[in-house]
Design an enzyme around this catalytic site. Structure first.
Site, PDB file in Angstrom:
ATOM      1  N   SER A  36      -1.469   0.868   1.292  1.00 47.02           N
ATOM      2  CA  SER A  36      -1.635   0.246   2.617  1.00 47.02           C
ATOM      3  C   SER A  36      -0.424   0.466   3.521  1.00 47.02           C
ATOM      4  O   SER A  36      -0.572   0.568   4.742  1.00 47.02           O
ATOM      5  CB  SER A  36      -1.928  -1.246   2.450  1.00 47.02           C
ATOM      6  OG  SER A  36      -0.872  -1.875   1.754  1.00 47.02           O
ATOM      7  N   LYS A  65       8.449  -6.565  -2.004  1.00 48.50           N
ATOM      8  CA  LYS A  65       8.539  -5.524  -3.043  1.00 48.50           C
ATOM      9  C   LYS A  65       9.948  -5.415  -3.644  1.00 48.50           C
ATOM     10  O   LYS A  65      10.127  -4.747  -4.655  1.00 48.50           O
ATOM     11  CB  LYS A  65       8.143  -4.160  -2.462  1.00 48.50           C
ATOM     12  CG  LYS A  65       6.803  -4.117  -1.751  1.00 48.50           C
ATOM     13  CD  LYS A  65       5.683  -4.256  -2.724  1.00 48.50           C
ATOM     14  CE  LYS A  65       4.303  -4.178  -2.099  1.00 48.50           C
ATOM     15  NZ  LYS A  65       3.958  -2.930  -1.489  1.00 48.50           N
ATOM     16  N   GLY A  71       0.337   1.419  -8.182  1.00 47.00           N
ATOM     17  CA  GLY A  71      -0.622   0.327  -7.969  1.00 47.00           C
ATOM     18  C   GLY A  71      -1.934   0.853  -7.392  1.00 47.00           C
ATOM     19  O   GLY A  71      -3.014   0.346  -7.692  1.00 47.00           O
ATOM     20  N   GLU A 108       1.898  11.447  -6.358  1.00 50.32           N
ATOM     21  CA  GLU A 108       3.040  10.916  -5.588  1.00 50.32           C
ATOM     22  C   GLU A 108       4.362  11.437  -6.142  1.00 50.32           C
ATOM     23  O   GLU A 108       5.268  11.795  -5.391  1.00 50.32           O
ATOM     24  CB  GLU A 108       3.029   9.385  -5.615  1.00 50.32           C
ATOM     25  CG  GLU A 108       1.919   8.795  -4.757  1.00 50.32           C
ATOM     26  CD  GLU A 108       1.769   7.292  -4.935  1.00 50.32           C
ATOM     27  OE1 GLU A 108       1.249   6.664  -4.010  1.00 50.32           O
ATOM     28  OE2 GLU A 108       2.145   6.754  -5.985  1.00 50.32           O
ATOM     29  N   ASP A 121       6.546   7.244   1.547  1.00 53.95           N
ATOM     30  CA  ASP A 121       5.572   6.607   0.653  1.00 53.95           C
ATOM     31  C   ASP A 121       5.924   5.131   0.489  1.00 53.95           C
ATOM     32  O   ASP A 121       7.043   4.706   0.802  1.00 53.95           O
ATOM     33  CB  ASP A 121       5.602   7.323  -0.715  1.00 53.95           C
ATOM     34  CG  ASP A 121       4.322   7.112  -1.511  1.00 53.95           C
ATOM     35  OD1 ASP A 121       3.498   6.258  -1.137  1.00 53.95           O
ATOM     36  OD2 ASP A 121       4.151   7.803  -2.542  1.00 53.95           O
ATOM     37  N   GLY A 122       4.988   4.359  -0.007  1.00 52.36           N
ATOM     38  CA  GLY A 122       5.219   2.951  -0.307  1.00 52.36           C
ATOM     39  C   GLY A 122       5.657   2.779  -1.757  1.00 52.36           C
ATOM     40  O   GLY A 122       5.921   3.755  -2.459  1.00 52.36           O
ATOM     41  N   ALA A 123       5.741   1.535  -2.211  1.00 52.60           N
ATOM     42  CA  ALA A 123       6.099   1.263  -3.610  1.00 52.60           C
ATOM     43  C   ALA A 123       5.596  -0.125  -3.980  1.00 52.60           C
ATOM     44  O   ALA A 123       5.363  -0.968  -3.117  1.00 52.60           O
ATOM     45  CB  ALA A 123       7.607   1.332  -3.795  1.00 52.60           C
ATOM     46  N   ASP A 124       5.432  -0.331  -5.280  1.00 57.95           N
ATOM     47  CA  ASP A 124       5.032  -1.660  -5.765  1.00 57.95           C
ATOM     48  C   ASP A 124       6.249  -2.530  -6.030  1.00 57.95           C
ATOM     49  O   ASP A 124       6.190  -3.751  -5.871  1.00 57.95           O
ATOM     50  CB  ASP A 124       4.177  -1.510  -7.030  1.00 57.95           C
ATOM     51  CG  ASP A 124       2.917  -0.717  -6.735  1.00 57.95           C
ATOM     52  OD1 ASP A 124       2.141  -1.177  -5.886  1.00 57.95           O
ATOM     53  OD2 ASP A 124       2.740   0.373  -7.294  1.00 57.95           O
TER      54      ASP A 124
HETATM   55  C1  5RP Z   1      -0.021   4.042  -4.938  1.00 59.39           C
HETATM   56  C2  5RP Z   1       1.337   3.493  -4.780  1.00 59.39           C
HETATM   57  C3  5RP Z   1       1.601   2.660  -3.564  1.00 59.39           C
HETATM   58  O1  5RP Z   1       2.671   3.209  -2.888  1.00 59.39           O
HETATM   59  C4  5RP Z   1       1.921   1.259  -3.980  1.00 59.39           C
HETATM   60  O2  5RP Z   1       0.845   0.787  -4.765  1.00 59.39           O
HETATM   61  C5  5RP Z   1       2.155   0.349  -2.777  1.00 59.39           C
HETATM   62  O3  5RP Z   1       0.961   0.124  -2.126  1.00 59.39           O
HETATM   63  P1  5RP Z   1       0.875  -0.846  -0.883  1.00 59.39           P
HETATM   64  O4  5RP Z   1       1.640  -0.198   0.217  1.00 59.39           O
HETATM   65  O5  5RP Z   1      -0.603  -0.941  -0.585  1.00 59.39           O
HETATM   66  O6  5RP Z   1       1.460  -2.160  -1.300  1.00 59.39           O
HETATM   67  O7  5RP Z   1       2.219   3.679  -5.571  1.00 59.39           O
HETATM   68  O8  5RP Z   1      -0.155   4.725  -6.144  1.00 59.39           O
END
Ligand code: 5RP
Length: 240
Positions: A30, A123, A98, A105, A83-86
């Site tokens: 997201s 996060k 996630g 990725e 990119d994002g991260a969990d």
């Molecule tokens: C997908 C990932 C995403 O970057 C991670 O899950 C973060 O997602 P979001 O921005 O929806 O919190 O690793 O594989």
């Protein structure tokens, strides 16, 4: 302001790293989707970039926005991935996956000169592991793979439930690469490097969601504003 607003703020800040003519990696999730949306508007306004998406979902979003796409086969070296991260710790070590896109990725991130991670401040963690660690595994021999993962993880002090991820249809989740995901609730991963090294000995494991020494910059937005964390950038050319 909500988490959603903070994700957007982080994505906006990441746009300042993008320059005309760049080859970009586009993350999944997201937060990354907000960056792709903003990038789409810039492309519409005339920005020239070419992008490699890290999932079929991101590919569809970027294509719908008219963002020029390529592949790592055509363009094996990228300038920047956003990119994002969990989870993100203060050393910019990450848990990702996630959204189930961790393998692509990681391939895209490692092919990039610079990796910028965008996230809301929920996060940020002191110790990785509260978010169950995703592991991409091949379907063949799954029970044996799971058993070995549990054993090797325990050797590095990590214990907890290991669960096969299910999709909304109740069936095992299938990644873009045709694999499954095991989510490992280790709670606290005291030595992520040792765990990662150990897990890589498992033949049925394709990749872990531990991103160690990969992120260069973390843009974290929250109620106190936008914080930019910088990791150590290694200039490989200097070592030659
Ligand atoms: C997908 C990932 C995403 O970057 C991670 O899950 C973060 O997602 P979001 O921005 O929806 O919190 O690793 O594989």
């Amino acid at each position: 302001m909500s988490n959603d607003d903070w994700k957007r703020q982080a994505a906006e800040q990441a746009l300042t790293y993008v320059e005309d003519g760049m080859k970009l990696g586009l993350g999944t999730g997201s937060t990354a989707a907000k960056f792709v949306e903003l990038l789409g508007a810039k492309v519409k306004a005339g920005l020239k970039v070419v992008c490699v998406p890290t999932s079929e979902a991101t590919r569809a979003q970027a294509a719908a926005l008219g963002i020029p796409l390529t592949t790592l086969d055509e363009t094996p070296a990228l300038d920047l991935t956003v990119d994002g991260a969990d989870e993100v710790d203060e050393e910019l070590r990450l848990i990702k996956g996630g959204g189930g896109a961790l393998l692509r990725e990681k391939i895209v991130a490692v092919a990039s000169d610079r990796v910028v991670i965008i996230a809301d401040n929920s996060k940020l963690v002191e110790t990785l592991g509260r978010f169950p660690l995703p592991l991409e595994v091949v379907p063949f021999g799954l029970a044996a793979t799971e058993q070995l993962i549990i054993k090797l993880a325990a050797d590095t002090g990590c214990e907890g439930e290991v669960k096969l991820r299910k999709g909304t249809d109740g069936k095992p989740f299938v990644t873009d690469n045709g694999n499954h995901i095991l989510d490992c609730a280790f709670d606290a991963i005291e030595d992520p490097e040792a765990l990662d090294d150990s897990l890589k000995l498992v033949p049925g494991l394709v990749e872990t969601g531990l991103f160690l020494g990969i992120a260069d910059v973390g843009i974290i937005a929250g109620p106190k504003g936008v914080e930019v964390l910088s990791g150590i950038e290694i200039d490989f050319e200097e070592d030659e």
